[in-house]
Design an enzyme around this catalytic site. Structure first.
Site, PDB file in Angstrom:
ATOM      1  N   CYS A 162      22.773 -28.739  34.667  1.00 50.57           N
ATOM      2  CA  CYS A 162      22.368 -27.505  33.995  1.00 50.57           C
ATOM      3  C   CYS A 162      21.825 -26.434  34.934  1.00 50.57           C
ATOM      4  O   CYS A 162      21.536 -25.320  34.496  1.00 50.57           O
ATOM      5  CB  CYS A 162      21.341 -27.824  32.915  1.00 50.57           C
ATOM      6  SG  CYS A 162      21.879 -29.150  31.831  1.00 50.57           S
ATOM      7  N   HIS A 292      13.810 -22.659  30.753  1.00 51.51           N
ATOM      8  CA  HIS A 292      14.932 -23.568  30.535  1.00 51.51           C
ATOM      9  C   HIS A 292      14.954 -23.971  29.065  1.00 51.51           C
ATOM     10  O   HIS A 292      16.010 -23.949  28.429  1.00 51.51           O
ATOM     11  CB  HIS A 292      14.803 -24.781  31.453  1.00 51.51           C
ATOM     12  CG  HIS A 292      15.997 -25.661  31.448  1.00 51.51           C
ATOM     13  ND1 HIS A 292      17.264 -25.188  31.706  1.00 51.51           N
ATOM     14  CD2 HIS A 292      16.138 -26.999  31.194  1.00 51.51           C
ATOM     15  CE1 HIS A 292      18.133 -26.186  31.629  1.00 51.51           C
ATOM     16  NE2 HIS A 292      17.480 -27.281  31.308  1.00 51.51           N
ATOM     17  N   HIS A 326      22.645 -24.711  24.337  1.00 52.37           N
ATOM     18  CA  HIS A 326      22.538 -25.091  25.745  1.00 52.37           C
ATOM     19  C   HIS A 326      23.938 -25.079  26.333  1.00 52.37           C
ATOM     20  O   HIS A 326      24.759 -25.944  26.034  1.00 52.37           O
ATOM     21  CB  HIS A 326      21.916 -26.476  25.871  1.00 52.37           C
ATOM     22  CG  HIS A 326      21.529 -26.828  27.276  1.00 52.37           C
ATOM     23  ND1 HIS A 326      21.950 -26.102  28.377  1.00 52.37           N
ATOM     24  CD2 HIS A 326      20.755 -27.839  27.777  1.00 52.37           C
ATOM     25  CE1 HIS A 326      21.460 -26.649  29.482  1.00 52.37           C
ATOM     26  NE2 HIS A 326      20.732 -27.695  29.133  1.00 52.37           N
TER      27      HIS A 326
END
Length: 398
Positions: A162, A292, A326
């Protein structure tokens, strides 16, 4: 060679908007791009950030070889705004071999591999039209961008989960500072696919509800897809730019666990502190942070408490995954561009879907958007395996 890294242009596609203009409208209206999962072949009860334009993308006959969902997202992102025009202005100043490519991705064109395996089972043999070595390749998005733009300089694909497309900015900055190239097109792309949807489900990380970052009731992520690009140059290249500069970046790898973050956020702290030190800024000088903030139980607890330790309450922070989901390997660039765009719009997005703040998290966040005139913004991306990246962008330091 010492020179400032300037942002010339940027644009993106995600579930909340195909292009920056559309995304700005969604952010301002607090309109999420997340929808109940109807992805073909997937029966998981969850929400996804699907880009319908990628599902419906029609490749020209001359470009059918490049067919993949990921490449469709890349192509859609490249078509947005003035990105290609800005690249053409750069190409009038420097040869294509002096322009670099750094793209982050974690899935690449794995949807085509899934199709190939299905066809193999059905036809008991390898289908010829799936034998595309430049598509069934972890490097596929970068190969496609090079083909599409004619850029012939250094080209790499980063895959650090990520944080993949956050780290592209750091790599590009090093290339520019070392004089390896004069400009770099950085980007990231990741697409919905069964491997990712069922893979994260097997880790018990996928929520059946719409994701709620930092909320007491959060129970997992919603997976999205996206692609985005930014064009970076050294300040000594005589080209008009946005006045936004990459002033700091930090990277770390704590390798605490395959999927869980370090409980005290040790690696994340190092990345943030490196970025602040490189930018020569104190934490109190950062006006906005795009967190995040995945809506997983452990990630939000760790990041929220770490950020409350490092930053004053005056720093506005939020997770924007309630709009996009996400987006995995694309999350770094999408969220960096959302942070950058606050310089233009003055809109500081809230934490969408936050209803009841988790009392175990010291960081106090708001679901409501705010207005401001930021001078310095930060974007955090923390990936599996402890791959962490933090970026700082500043207005008018070039």
């Amino acid at each position: 060679m010492s020179s400032t890294v300037c942002v010339v242009d940027y644009d993106l596609v995600c579930a909340a908007g195909v292009g920056l203009r559309s995304l700005r409208d969604s952010l301002a209206a607090q309109r999420s791009g997340l929808v109940p999962n109807r992805f073909p072949g997937c029966s998981l009860p969850t929400y996804v950030g699907e880009v319908s334009a990628a599902s419906n993308y029609q490749w020209p006959e001359s470009e059918v070889y490049w067919t993949s969902r990921n490449n469709a997202l890349v192509e859609l992102a490249l078509q947005q705004g003035s990105l290609l025009d800005s690249l053409q202005r750069i190409r009038q100043l420097v040869p294509p071999e002096r322009i670099g490519l750094v793209i982050g991705s974690s899935t690449s064109s794995i949807d085509q591999a899934e199709d190939a395996y299905r066809t193999v089972r059905e036809q008991e043999g390898r289908p010829h039209d799936n034998l595309r070595d430049r598509v069934l390749n972890p490097h596929a998005p970068t190969i496609y961008v090079a083909h599409r733009t004619g850029i012939t300089g250094p080209a790499v694909t980063l895959s650090t989960a990520c944080s993949s497309s956050a780290k592209v900015f750091a790599t590009a900055a090093r290339w520019l500072e070392a004089g390896v190239v004069d400009a770099v097109l950085v980007g990231g792309s990741d697409s919905l696919c069964l491997t990712v949807l069922y893979g994260f489900h097997s880790l018990q990380l996928v929520s059946t509800d719409i994701c709620r970052p930092f909320d007491r009731s959060r129970d997992g992520i919603n997976i999205g897809e996206a692609a985005g690009f930014a064009l970076l140059v050294r300040s000594d290249l005589p080209v008009e730019h946005t006045g936004i500069v990459l002033s700091g970046y930090g990277e770390s790898s704590d390798a605490h666990h395959m999927s869980h973050p370090h409980p005290e956020g040790a690696g994340a702290r190092r990345a943030i502190e490196q970025a602040l030190a490189r930018a020569k800024l104190a934490a109190s000088q950062i006006d906005y942070v795009n967190l995040h903030g995945t809506a997983s139980r452990v990630n939000d607890l760790t990041e929220g408490n770490l950020m409350a330790q490092l930053f004053p309450e005056s720093t506005f922070m939020s997770s924007t995954k309630g709009w996009t989901g996400h987006t995995l390997g694309a999350a770094g660039i999408i969220e960096a561009l959302i942070a950058i765009d606050t310089f233009k719009t003055g809109l500081l997005p809230g934490t969408l879907n936050l209803r009841d703040a988790d009392p175990e998290i010291a960081l106090r966040l708001s679901a409501d958007n705010a207005q401001g005139e930021p001078t310095h913004v930060m974007s955090n991306s923390f990936g599996f395996g402890g791959n962490n990246a933090s970026l700082i962008f500043s207005r008018g330091r070039g």
